[in-house]
Design a protein around this motif. Structure first.
Motif, PDB file in Angstrom:
ATOM      1  N   SER A  93      -5.802  -5.935  26.478  1.00 11.17           N
ATOM      2  CA  SER A  93      -4.536  -5.246  26.223  1.00 11.17           C
ATOM      3  C   SER A  93      -4.399  -4.872  24.753  1.00 11.17           C
ATOM      4  N   VAL A  94      -4.764  -5.796  23.865  1.00 10.40           N
ATOM      5  CA  VAL A  94      -4.711  -5.500  22.430  1.00 10.40           C
ATOM      6  C   VAL A  94      -5.652  -4.350  22.095  1.00 10.40           C
ATOM      7  N   TYR A  95      -6.842  -4.380  22.675  1.00  8.54           N
ATOM      8  CA  TYR A  95      -7.828  -3.327  22.423  1.00  8.54           C
ATOM      9  C   TYR A  95      -7.315  -1.975  22.912  1.00  8.54           C
ATOM     10  N   PHE A  96      -6.689  -1.968  24.079  1.00  5.44           N
ATOM     11  CA  PHE A  96      -6.142  -0.720  24.610  1.00  5.44           C
ATOM     12  C   PHE A  96      -5.067  -0.160  23.688  1.00  5.44           C
ATOM     13  N   CYS A  97      -4.175  -1.024  23.204  1.00  7.76           N
ATOM     14  CA  CYS A  97      -3.106  -0.564  22.314  1.00  7.76           C
ATOM     15  C   CYS A  97      -3.675   0.008  21.020  1.00  7.76           C
ATOM     16  N   LEU A  98      -4.709  -0.625  20.491  1.00  2.00           N
ATOM     17  CA  LEU A  98      -5.341  -0.099  19.282  1.00  2.00           C
ATOM     18  C   LEU A  98      -5.966   1.270  19.540  1.00  2.00           C
ATOM     19  N   GLY A  99      -6.576   1.427  20.707  1.00  2.00           N
ATOM     20  CA  GLY A  99      -7.129   2.728  21.060  1.00  2.00           C
ATOM     21  C   GLY A  99      -6.063   3.803  21.143  1.00  2.00           C
ATOM     22  N   GLU A 100      -4.900   3.449  21.692  1.00  2.00           N
ATOM     23  CA  GLU A 100      -3.800   4.407  21.765  1.00  2.00           C
ATOM     24  C   GLU A 100      -3.283   4.763  20.367  1.00  2.00           C
ATOM     25  N   VAL A 101      -3.224   3.779  19.481  1.00  2.00           N
ATOM     26  CA  VAL A 101      -2.780   4.052  18.109  1.00  2.00           C
ATOM     27  C   VAL A 101      -3.742   5.016  17.418  1.00  2.00           C
ATOM     28  N   ILE A 102      -5.035   4.847  17.653  1.00  2.00           N
ATOM     29  CA  ILE A 102      -6.023   5.759  17.068  1.00  2.00           C
ATOM     30  C   ILE A 102      -5.818   7.177  17.592  1.00  2.00           C
ATOM     31  N   LEU A 103      -5.595   7.308  18.892  1.00  2.00           N
ATOM     32  CA  LEU A 103      -5.347   8.632  19.464  1.00  2.00           C
ATOM     33  C   LEU A 103      -4.083   9.258  18.877  1.00  2.00           C
ATOM     34  N   ILE A 104      -3.040   8.443  18.730  1.00  2.00           N
ATOM     35  CA  ILE A 104      -1.783   8.953  18.166  1.00  2.00           C
ATOM     36  C   ILE A 104      -1.988   9.402  16.725  1.00  2.00           C
ATOM     37  N   TRP A 105      -2.736   8.624  15.964  1.00  2.00           N
ATOM     38  CA  TRP A 105      -2.960   8.978  14.561  1.00  2.00           C
ATOM     39  C   TRP A 105      -3.772  10.258  14.430  1.00  2.00           C
ATOM     40  N   ARG A 106      -4.769  10.423  15.288  1.00  2.00           N
ATOM     41  CA  ARG A 106      -5.552  11.660  15.278  1.00  2.00           C
ATOM     42  C   ARG A 106      -4.693  12.850  15.701  1.00  2.00           C
ATOM     43  N   LEU A 107      -3.846  12.628  16.698  1.00  2.00           N
ATOM     44  CA  LEU A 107      -2.967  13.704  17.151  1.00  2.00           C
ATOM     45  C   LEU A 107      -1.968  14.086  16.063  1.00  2.00           C
ATOM     46  N   TYR A 108      -1.491  13.108  15.344  1.00  2.00           N
ATOM     47  CA  TYR A 108      -0.607  13.358  14.203  1.00  2.00           C
ATOM     48  C   TYR A 108      -1.325  14.184  13.138  1.00  2.00           C
ATOM     49  N   ALA A 109      -2.614  13.929  12.954  1.00  2.00           N
ATOM     50  CA  ALA A 109      -3.377  14.645  11.933  1.00  2.00           C
ATOM     51  C   ALA A 109      -3.543  16.119  12.268  1.00  2.00           C
ATOM     52  N   ILE A 110      -3.779  16.439  13.537  1.00  2.00           N
ATOM     53  CA  ILE A 110      -4.011  17.839  13.902  1.00  2.00           C
ATOM     54  C   ILE A 110      -2.714  18.580  14.198  1.00  2.00           C
ATOM     55  N   SER A 111      -1.584  17.902  14.087  1.00  2.00           N
ATOM     56  CA  SER A 111      -0.277  18.533  14.339  1.00  2.00           C
ATOM     57  C   SER A 111       0.497  18.720  13.046  1.00  2.00           C
ATOM     58  N   ASP A 112      -0.216  19.077  11.982  1.00  2.00           N
ATOM     59  CA  ASP A 112       0.402  19.324  10.673  1.00  2.00           C
ATOM     60  C   ASP A 112       1.151  18.107  10.149  1.00  2.00           C
ATOM     61  N   GLN A 113       0.683  16.926  10.513  1.00  2.00           N
ATOM     62  CA  GLN A 113       1.269  15.665  10.050  1.00  2.00           C
ATOM     63  C   GLN A 113       2.774  15.623  10.292  1.00  2.00           C
ATOM     64  N   SER A 114       3.147  15.943  11.505  1.00  2.00           N
ATOM     65  CA  SER A 114       4.560  15.950  11.880  1.00  2.00           C
ATOM     66  C   SER A 114       5.064  14.517  12.038  1.00  2.00           C
ATOM     67  N   LYS A 115       5.953  14.108  11.147  1.00  2.00           N
ATOM     68  CA  LYS A 115       6.512  12.760  11.215  1.00  2.00           C
ATOM     69  C   LYS A 115       7.313  12.562  12.499  1.00  2.00           C
ATOM     70  N   ARG A 116       8.026  13.600  12.909  1.00  2.00           N
ATOM     71  CA  ARG A 116       8.819  13.493  14.131  1.00  2.00           C
ATOM     72  C   ARG A 116       7.921  13.204  15.327  1.00  2.00           C
TER      73      ARG A 116
END
Length: 310
Positions: A93-116
């Motif tokens: 479960s911890v590993y899965f959550c970390l994987g999701e955080v990585i995906l979110i961070w990458r998605l944040y990067a390609i979305s013009d670093q949208s804080k919202r």
């Protein structure tokens, strides 16, 4: 009685074969990535993505080693085996959550670093984390739902997991997780489509890293979907070969794929000749557009420097 013993021996053989494959694959993968890890992690300044990489890398290695040794490959008392299997499930479960955080961070990067967008995705992740905690407590931390049986054969004594309730609870808990992953991958694809349209309008080639990160999102979505399906299958009364093959995938694929998806971005960057280097993608990224300057004075200084070099 003899049929039961034959089934126990068959299950032991499948467990041992699977354990050897898990240990071999994970060890081989660790050695394959070690050189790049030293180059891109240990010899550079650390960032958030570096820390996430190290956590998923060595948490996955730790869990895979425990899984490989658990069961019949090494004898463990029943109480120790139960504690370890609970630890393994919580670690997943911890590993899965970390994987999701990585995906979110990458998605944040390609979305013009949208804080919202970042806050929305992290906020939606919180109920998933709460659901995983409830699942680990209700399904994996109660002997009435998941227990460990000591099996005695003519040659060896080993421990085997026993899933005491049907797959219905696992199915219900997997639905929100799958829906969240679908939301992430659809958002990533929509971001890619928008990026391709913008680049086509200004007649520039697409950014390599946007395409790569979206491809990683799709791969990770397929991995998580398969993982959830196989995890649900384990709660049904399946045969030893089906259970062993399901566990083989769940116990190797996430631990191999997640670190590779992170390090592949760094490796691609190191092989390219960049016009402009940015840190938008949490570490380093080559943009295909030329650099922008804050003032005309800066442009003049660069022009003078280039003349002197000539």
């Amino acid at each position: 009685m003899s049929d039961q013993k034959d089934e126990d021996v068959t299950a032991l053989y499948w467990n041992n074969y699977t354990s050897v494959v898990i240990l071999t694959l994970v060890s081989y993968e660790y050695l394959l990535l070690l050189e790049k890890e030293v180059k891109y992690v240990w010899k550079r300044r650390w960032s958030l993505m570096t820390c996430l990489y190290l956590i998923v890398r060595y948490l996955g290695l730790f869990l895979a080693l425990i899984i490989g040794c658990w069961g019949g490959l090494l004898y463990m008392p029943q109480s120790v085996s139960y504690d370890l299997i609970v630890l393994i499930e919580w670690g997943f479960s911890v590993y899965f959550c970390l994987g999701e955080v990585i995906l979110i961070w990458r998605l944040y990067a390609i979305s013009d670093q949208s804080k919202r967008l970042l806050y929305i995705l992290l906020g939606l992740l919180l109920p998933i984390i709460a659901l995983l905690i409830w699942t680990d407590v209700y399904l994996y931390s109660r002997p009435s739902s998941l227990s460990v049986n000591e099996v005695v054969t003519p040659t060896v004594t080993y421990c085997s997991p026993s899933f005491n309730i049907g797959p219905i609870f696992a199915i219900y808990t997997s639905i929100p997780i799958i829906c969240y992953d679908i939301f992430l991958v659809v958002l990533a694809i929509a971001t890619l489509v928008k990026h391709l349209r913008e680049r086509r309008n200004i007649k520039m080639r697409p950014n390599t890293y946007v395409i790569m990160i979206v491809r990683h999102h799709i791969m990770y979505f397929v991995l998580n979907l398969t993982n959830q399906i196989l995890q649900t299958i384990l709660w049904a009364n399946v045969s030893a070969p089906v259970m062993s093959l399901s566990e083989l995938f769940n116990d190797t694929a996430p631990f191999i794929l997640a670190p590779r998806l992170i390090i592949s971005v760094w490796d691609t960057h190191a092989r390219e000749t960049c016009i402009h280097v940015s840190t938008t993608f949490a570490d380093c990224v080559c943009w295909t557009s030329p650099p922008t300057f804050d003032s005309e004075v800066e442009l003049e200084v660069i022009a003078l420097d280039s003349r002197e070099d000539a």
